[in-house]
Design a protein around this motif. Sequence first.
Motif, PDB file in Angstrom:
ATOM      1  N   ALA A  84     -16.519 -21.460 -24.977  1.00 19.52           N
ATOM      2  CA  ALA A  84     -17.568 -20.903 -25.835  1.00 19.52           C
ATOM      3  C   ALA A  84     -18.108 -19.601 -25.256  1.00 19.52           C
ATOM      4  CB  ALA A  84     -18.685 -21.922 -26.023  1.00 19.52           C
ATOM      5  N   VAL A  85     -18.326 -19.573 -23.954  1.00 20.52           N
ATOM      6  CA  VAL A  85     -18.828 -18.361 -23.313  1.00 20.52           C
ATOM      7  C   VAL A  85     -17.811 -17.231 -23.444  1.00 20.52           C
ATOM      8  CG1 VAL A  85     -19.443 -17.330 -21.077  1.00 20.52           C
ATOM      9  CG2 VAL A  85     -20.351 -19.566 -21.715  1.00 20.52           C
ATOM     10  N   THR A  86     -16.543 -17.543 -23.249  1.00 18.84           N
ATOM     11  CA  THR A  86     -15.490 -16.537 -23.398  1.00 18.84           C
ATOM     12  C   THR A  86     -15.525 -15.920 -24.792  1.00 18.84           C
ATOM     13  OG1 THR A  86     -14.057 -17.677 -21.834  1.00 18.84           O
ATOM     14  CG2 THR A  86     -12.987 -16.147 -23.361  1.00 18.84           C
ATOM     15  N   GLU A  87     -15.646 -16.756 -25.805  1.00 21.26           N
ATOM     16  CA  GLU A  87     -15.642 -16.263 -27.174  1.00 21.26           C
ATOM     17  C   GLU A  87     -16.884 -15.451 -27.485  1.00 21.26           C
ATOM     18  OE1 GLU A  87     -14.706 -15.111 -30.806  1.00 21.26           O
ATOM     19  OE2 GLU A  87     -13.390 -15.873 -29.250  1.00 21.26           O
ATOM     20  N   VAL A  88     -18.027 -15.895 -27.027  1.00 23.05           N
ATOM     21  CA  VAL A  88     -19.262 -15.146 -27.282  1.00 23.05           C
ATOM     22  C   VAL A  88     -19.196 -13.776 -26.607  1.00 23.05           C
ATOM     23  CG1 VAL A  88     -21.750 -15.076 -26.821  1.00 23.05           C
ATOM     24  CG2 VAL A  88     -20.703 -17.168 -27.676  1.00 23.05           C
ATOM     25  N   ASN A 114     -16.487 -11.608 -28.675  1.00 26.04           N
ATOM     26  CA  ASN A 114     -16.797 -11.170 -30.033  1.00 26.04           C
ATOM     27  C   ASN A 114     -18.275 -11.068 -30.351  1.00 26.04           C
ATOM     28  OD1 ASN A 114     -14.137 -10.870 -30.998  1.00 26.04           O
ATOM     29  ND2 ASN A 114     -13.936 -13.077 -31.084  1.00 26.04           N
ATOM     30  N   GLY A 115     -19.130 -11.601 -29.496  1.00 23.87           N
ATOM     31  CA  GLY A 115     -20.555 -11.514 -29.742  1.00 23.87           C
ATOM     32  C   GLY A 115     -21.064 -12.449 -30.827  1.00 23.87           C
ATOM     33  N   TYR A 116     -20.296 -13.470 -31.188  1.00 28.62           N
ATOM     34  CA  TYR A 116     -20.722 -14.421 -32.213  1.00 28.62           C
ATOM     35  C   TYR A 116     -21.398 -15.623 -31.577  1.00 28.62           C
ATOM     36  CZ  TYR A 116     -17.430 -11.971 -35.262  1.00 28.62           C
ATOM     37  OH  TYR A 116     -16.750 -11.030 -35.972  1.00 28.62           O
ATOM     38  N   LEU A 117     -22.506 -16.051 -32.173  1.00 33.22           N
ATOM     39  CA  LEU A 117     -23.183 -17.248 -31.689  1.00 33.22           C
ATOM     40  C   LEU A 117     -23.093 -18.398 -32.682  1.00 33.22           C
ATOM     41  CD1 LEU A 117     -26.345 -15.684 -30.041  1.00 33.22           C
ATOM     42  CD2 LEU A 117     -24.353 -16.638 -28.915  1.00 33.22           C
ATOM     43  N   ALA A 118     -22.552 -18.178 -33.857  1.00 34.23           N
ATOM     44  CA  ALA A 118     -22.381 -19.242 -34.846  1.00 34.23           C
ATOM     45  C   ALA A 118     -21.219 -20.135 -34.410  1.00 34.23           C
ATOM     46  CB  ALA A 118     -22.110 -18.665 -36.224  1.00 34.23           C
ATOM     47  N   VAL A 119     -21.428 -21.438 -34.419  1.00 29.51           N
ATOM     48  CA  VAL A 119     -20.428 -22.385 -33.917  1.00 29.51           C
ATOM     49  C   VAL A 119     -19.092 -22.230 -34.628  1.00 29.51           C
ATOM     50  CG1 VAL A 119     -19.865 -24.836 -33.679  1.00 29.51           C
ATOM     51  CG2 VAL A 119     -22.166 -24.038 -33.160  1.00 29.51           C
TER      52      VAL A 119
END
Length: 61
Positions: free
Chosen positions: A29-33, A36-41
Amino acid sequence: MNNETIFNFTAEIFSSDLHAKRISSLSNAVTEVIKNGYLAVHLIGKGLAQAKGLDSKHPIQ
């Protein structure tokens, strides 16, 4: 930063408190945030699937 670096960092911090699968999920999850800067699950799951070459439905379920 790559997923392995983030996993190692989160494992160092949380290994005494969290199971390895949870640490893996957290680092993904941290890698993806970060990527891409997205916080929506839902968007985190889709981005994770893309980053790891997975079918998009698997990380979201």
